[in-house]
Design a protein around this motif. Sequence first.
Motif, PDB file in Angstrom:
ATOM      1  N   ASP A 136       0.831  -1.208   0.000  1.00 53.59           N
ATOM      2  CA  ASP A 136       0.000   0.000   0.000  1.00 53.59           C
ATOM      3  C   ASP A 136       0.864   1.257   0.000  1.00 53.59           C
ATOM      4  O   ASP A 136       0.584   2.218  -0.706  1.00 53.59           O
ATOM      5  CB  ASP A 136      -0.897   0.020   1.246  1.00 53.59           C
ATOM      6  CG  ASP A 136      -2.229  -0.681   0.991  1.00 53.59           C
ATOM      7  OD1 ASP A 136      -2.652  -0.730  -0.176  1.00 53.59           O
ATOM      8  OD2 ASP A 136      -2.818  -1.165   1.960  1.00 53.59           O
ATOM      9  N   ALA A 139       2.408   1.672  -3.400  1.00 55.33           N
ATOM     10  CA  ALA A 139       1.397   2.018  -4.413  1.00 55.33           C
ATOM     11  C   ALA A 139       0.980   3.475  -4.261  1.00 55.33           C
ATOM     12  O   ALA A 139       0.796   4.189  -5.251  1.00 55.33           O
ATOM     13  CB  ALA A 139       0.191   1.094  -4.282  1.00 55.33           C
ATOM     14  N   LYS A 140       0.835   3.914  -3.013  1.00 53.25           N
ATOM     15  CA  LYS A 140       0.448   5.312  -2.759  1.00 53.25           C
ATOM     16  C   LYS A 140       1.562   6.247  -3.223  1.00 53.25           C
ATOM     17  O   LYS A 140       1.321   7.242  -3.895  1.00 53.25           O
ATOM     18  CB  LYS A 140       0.201   5.522  -1.259  1.00 53.25           C
ATOM     19  CG  LYS A 140      -1.208   5.204  -0.838  1.00 53.25           C
ATOM     20  CD  LYS A 140      -1.567   5.867   0.491  1.00 53.25           C
ATOM     21  CE  LYS A 140      -2.874   5.292   1.003  1.00 53.25           C
ATOM     22  NZ  LYS A 140      -2.724   3.936   1.582  1.00 53.25           N
ATOM     23  N   GLU A 144      -0.083   4.803  -8.012  1.00 49.67           N
ATOM     24  CA  GLU A 144      -0.557   3.765  -8.930  1.00 49.67           C
ATOM     25  C   GLU A 144      -2.054   3.940  -9.176  1.00 49.67           C
ATOM     26  O   GLU A 144      -2.842   3.916  -8.232  1.00 49.67           O
ATOM     27  CB  GLU A 144      -0.287   2.376  -8.327  1.00 49.67           C
ATOM     28  CG  GLU A 144       1.186   2.011  -8.207  1.00 49.67           C
ATOM     29  CD  GLU A 144       1.803   1.652  -9.566  1.00 49.67           C
ATOM     30  OE1 GLU A 144       1.057   1.216 -10.467  1.00 49.67           O
ATOM     31  OE2 GLU A 144       3.045   1.815  -9.711  1.00 49.67           O
ATOM     32  N   HIS A 147      -4.680   1.356  -7.921  1.00 48.04           N
ATOM     33  CA  HIS A 147      -4.859   1.266  -6.464  1.00 48.04           C
ATOM     34  C   HIS A 147      -6.232   1.796  -6.050  1.00 48.04           C
ATOM     35  O   HIS A 147      -6.870   1.268  -5.128  1.00 48.04           O
ATOM     36  CB  HIS A 147      -3.730   2.063  -5.783  1.00 48.04           C
ATOM     37  CG  HIS A 147      -3.485   1.716  -4.354  1.00 48.04           C
ATOM     38  ND1 HIS A 147      -3.325   2.675  -3.384  1.00 48.04           N
ATOM     39  CD2 HIS A 147      -3.374   0.529  -3.714  1.00 48.04           C
ATOM     40  CE1 HIS A 147      -3.118   2.084  -2.214  1.00 48.04           C
ATOM     41  NE2 HIS A 147      -3.134   0.782  -2.387  1.00 48.04           N
ATOM     42  N   GLY A 152      -8.009   1.959  -2.437  1.00 46.27           N
ATOM     43  CA  GLY A 152      -6.739   2.429  -1.889  1.00 46.27           C
ATOM     44  C   GLY A 152      -6.183   1.534  -0.801  1.00 46.27           C
ATOM     45  O   GLY A 152      -5.359   1.954   0.001  1.00 46.27           O
ATOM     46  N   VAL A 154      -4.802  -2.562  -0.080  1.00 46.89           N
ATOM     47  CA  VAL A 154      -4.517  -3.943  -0.471  1.00 46.89           C
ATOM     48  C   VAL A 154      -4.695  -4.835   0.750  1.00 46.89           C
ATOM     49  O   VAL A 154      -4.187  -4.529   1.830  1.00 46.89           O
ATOM     50  CB  VAL A 154      -3.078  -4.049  -1.027  1.00 46.89           C
ATOM     51  CG1 VAL A 154      -2.665  -5.504  -1.187  1.00 46.89           C
ATOM     52  CG2 VAL A 154      -2.970  -3.295  -2.350  1.00 46.89           C
ATOM     53  N   PHE A 207      -5.195  -7.632  -8.965  1.00 45.52           N
ATOM     54  CA  PHE A 207      -5.017  -6.336  -9.652  1.00 45.52           C
ATOM     55  C   PHE A 207      -5.156  -6.420 -11.172  1.00 45.52           C
ATOM     56  O   PHE A 207      -4.738  -5.499 -11.870  1.00 45.52           O
ATOM     57  CB  PHE A 207      -3.632  -5.708  -9.321  1.00 45.52           C
ATOM     58  CG  PHE A 207      -3.227  -5.811  -7.898  1.00 45.52           C
ATOM     59  CD1 PHE A 207      -4.130  -5.544  -6.866  1.00 45.52           C
ATOM     60  CD2 PHE A 207      -1.936  -6.184  -7.546  1.00 45.52           C
ATOM     61  CE1 PHE A 207      -3.734  -5.632  -5.541  1.00 45.52           C
ATOM     62  CE2 PHE A 207      -1.543  -6.274  -6.218  1.00 45.52           C
ATOM     63  CZ  PHE A 207      -2.442  -6.011  -5.215  1.00 45.52           C
TER      64      PHE A 207
END
Lengths: 552, 552
Positions: A136, A139-140, A144, A147, A152, A154, A207
């Motif tokens: 997370d 990704a933040k 991404e 996401h 937002g 995972v 994903f």
Amino acid sequence: MSKYTIGIDYGTLSARALLVDVSDGHELASSVFEYPHAVMTENLPDGTPLGPDWALQHPQDYLDALFTIVPAVVKNSGVQPADIIGLGIDFTSCTMLPVDRSARPLCFTEEFKNHPNAYVKLWKHHSTQQKADEIDRIAKERKEKWHANYGGKVSSEWTLPKIWELLDEDPALYDTMYEYVEAGDWLVWLLTGEDTRNSCSAGYKNFYNKQTGYPSHEFFAAIDPRLENVIEEKCFAPVIPIGSRAGMVKPDMAEKLDLMPGTAVSAANIDAHVCVAGAGVTRPGQMLAIVGTSTCHMTVSTVEKQVPGICGVVEDGLLPGFLGYEAGQSSVGDIFAWFCRNCVPKAYEEAAKERGMGIQQYLTELASALKPGESGLLALDWFNGNRSILVDFDLTGMLLGMTLQTKPEEIYRALIEATAYGTRMIVDNFRKYGVAVDEFFATGGISQKNAMAMQIYADVLNMPVRAVDAKQGAALGSAMFAATAAGKEAGGYDTVQDASAAMAPKNAHVYQPVAENARIYDELYQEYATLHDYFGRGINDVMKRLKKIRFE
Amino acid sequence: MSKYTIGIDYGTLSARALLVDVSDGHELASSVFEYPHAVMTENLPDGTPLGPDWALQHPQDYLDALFTIVPAVVKNSGVQPADIIGLGIDFTSCTMLPVDRSARPLCFTEEFKNHPNAYVKLWKHHSTQQKADEIDRIAKERKEKWHANYGGKVSSEWTLPKIWELLDEDPALYDTMYEYVEAGDWLVWLLTGEDTRNSCSAGYKNFYNKQTGYPSHEFFAAIDPRLENVIEEKCFAPVIPIGSRAGMVKPDMAEKLDLMPGTAVSAANIDAHVCVAGAGVTRPGQMLAIVGTSTCHMTVSTVEKQVPGICGVVEDGLLPGFLGYEAGQSSVGDIFAWFCRNCVPKAYEEAAKERGMGIQQYLTELASALKPGESGLLALDWFNGNRSILVDFDLTGMLLGMTLQTKPEEIYRALIEATAYGTRMIVDNFRKYGVAVDEFFATGGISQKNAMAMQIYADVLNMPVRAVDAKQGAALGSAMFAATAAGKEAGGYDTVQDASAAMAPKNAHVYQPVAENARIYDELYQEYATLHDYFGRGINDVMKRLKKIRFE
């Protein structure tokens, strides 16, 4: 001449096969097999110890189930194998295992049989939480885009945390494994010889996006350089939409299952998600809520919207041809059970016993006599955190309005109402972001056992609630997908929608909202919404600070 | 040669006399009399029905008590009447009755014996709520300065609502009555022939201020033109400070009581307020909390400050020569009792029984093992509204932080903690407005029965808590006031402080704050304070709106 399909629902502790008539979904036979190894949380079969929060299963149990319950329903139904036109499988998810090129689980090999990572990591294998948090964070940081499709957040239960853990802890196993597969896809592979990934699991748990594919190599490399090509190396099988035919039963398998070779096998599916078709949800605007210990909300749409706080949006995720949206409440029936275990006085337990009732039945009878708003109570249903729409597991429960006259049945009702407000919050959020919800289906234990709760949901949502009695909901859904995989020419259907329309249960009880109740609940919901934002959106983070103090 | 006094405590259901040694407060004899008529809420003795929320008593019960228990303690103690130097009375308040010129209750007359308003209106006679609200409205409108001394809130229990109701419902009775008197003052009048009003009742229950007198004629006329001269007409006896001598026992009374004529009788007092001296509180900075079903907080100061949200500030109200401040929490032990009645599971009740414990004792044992902050719970103690410092009876309880693992003993402890935070809010409020609090005394049931609760109070207040074992607290206090009325020359004392210093119980248990606990509770108290203001000061009036919906 009637045609039949078999749906197999692989649950957490057992698998169930259901043989139904394709014309109307009528059940001819069912059979259940409990997994001998159940869930392994302490040790492997040879005694190898497992770490905290591990939850493994043994793939041999799945095979033993398959070869027991399919022949059983064929035999018990008296149906001719030639009239069985399809087989469909749904499975808990994300439930993953590493296999070799021949689809053999690596835990079956001498080399890896004492390697924990070689076994099936069950959906509720939670030792991966730190990995999920790190994913997370990255990704933040990388902004991404995919996401946002997962609210937002995972989950530690998904594929990437599981395979990353495997790589970290057992690189030799990682190198050896041919592929890391969902248990449902693995069974389809064994049955048909076709190595596929179903669009539902790939979308909600790994994903995958039908338009844009998987996340980029750069993202995976940012997680761990060794994962840069993880998709091409370990998750490469083609994604096929649910409802399509994965292949046909191979002769050797047909013999073991008492089926005809060439019987159609549908793409695998997830046990919760297959209930959408199973309950008769076939068009945009319809939402299915599986109301049990927790609640899973699913709806379909023709448009892809980024809706904050949901669990995922996946094309072909619930019904082929649609965007499938999933949201959830992390505790519902669990709250009521907690209340009954911890907060109901002896006199009530004895009164219930005297009347031959369960305690929830007794409380429900008392609470049914109350009008909306009569207790003066209001609760927040965050006893196990908030999945949707806040995606915050550090939130906790709240109850407000107690006086010295407050009675247990009033609190019980307030807790049920709180879960209804939580569902309305999810419905309103979908609407706000452009996903219509105009018809509400409910299935799961509470939808059948608690008419008061369903009436409250109808009043709070101000929508009819269609409670579908789908005891075999998942297995029936898989039988529908099987009928679609078989196709209309073989006596099945062209689309999952057609199959669902014909085969879904006809015995729904519809709870109509009562205008006066809906009016009062509308006022109470506004109060809930204010407190939801106050405690849930950072205005007063007291719940988090209390948790912090608690764990110091 | 030892000297003795008798203290008589008139409670809600019984009266208790205590004969003690003046030198050290040692108890020689006590005697209790239960009122035959108890509290009349449905009918007069002749069957005349009473309205809702009425609560009357029969004054004959008080006389029967007096003539039973005083001779009993004289006889049982073996003390010579000549060595009994004083008699003191405390009474529930505001407990009012109409009398004729000879101090005869009008309910004793043929004319009025079936008139409900002719009987004693007990403190908890609550049919006067609308009158109290109207008095508040008018006082606010007129910006009456005295109103702030009562936290801006007149109780339905006080003198003015009671006499106004009498006037409205029974004007003939109003015209006939010579005076409307507190039951304690009435007994002193009968004993001595002196018609007085004690400064404690007059101050806390009838707006009397030693410096400025009663409210103005204009104010009373604004309430009701017929009440313009209510003080001069119906409440005219002189106010004398508590601790002073009201008079001496008359010969006819002495004979009935087995006392010597001329024995000193102190000014009457209120049962709660007399406990201040009774517990050994003698100087500014000391606070006494009577922690029972509800809690009453009392402290003295040499300065008069307008402290918002308190119950009253009265010169000579608690100790002669000081400003006496009173505040309160409207439910404390009542909350714990509510919890035990409504929220404790059968398994706990049975475990308690098996161990021969009461349920509160059992819960306390379990809760004692918890550290501050360990439960993650936080509550607001407003189950019966908030007396101080918000003066708002439409507020309700709240509990926050529950998870699916929350245990009953955790909630029980959180409720106790909430009452401790409520007390700290009162203490902090006094300090903020210039009234020092540096030593904390606790008496009442919970102070003796629940050591964990007292330790929590010490930790939350970050002050030693001196739990005074004053089973006879009020009666002992009255015996101190009696010794002061007798004076030093007769073998008593010059001041109540001297009497208290000598006669108060010496067996206090002192709970010392634990620094680490105090640090954590300081954090939790900040969270409590934030929610206190959020729900209690109009930021989110959800509690009031829920009550409104409830009563629609």
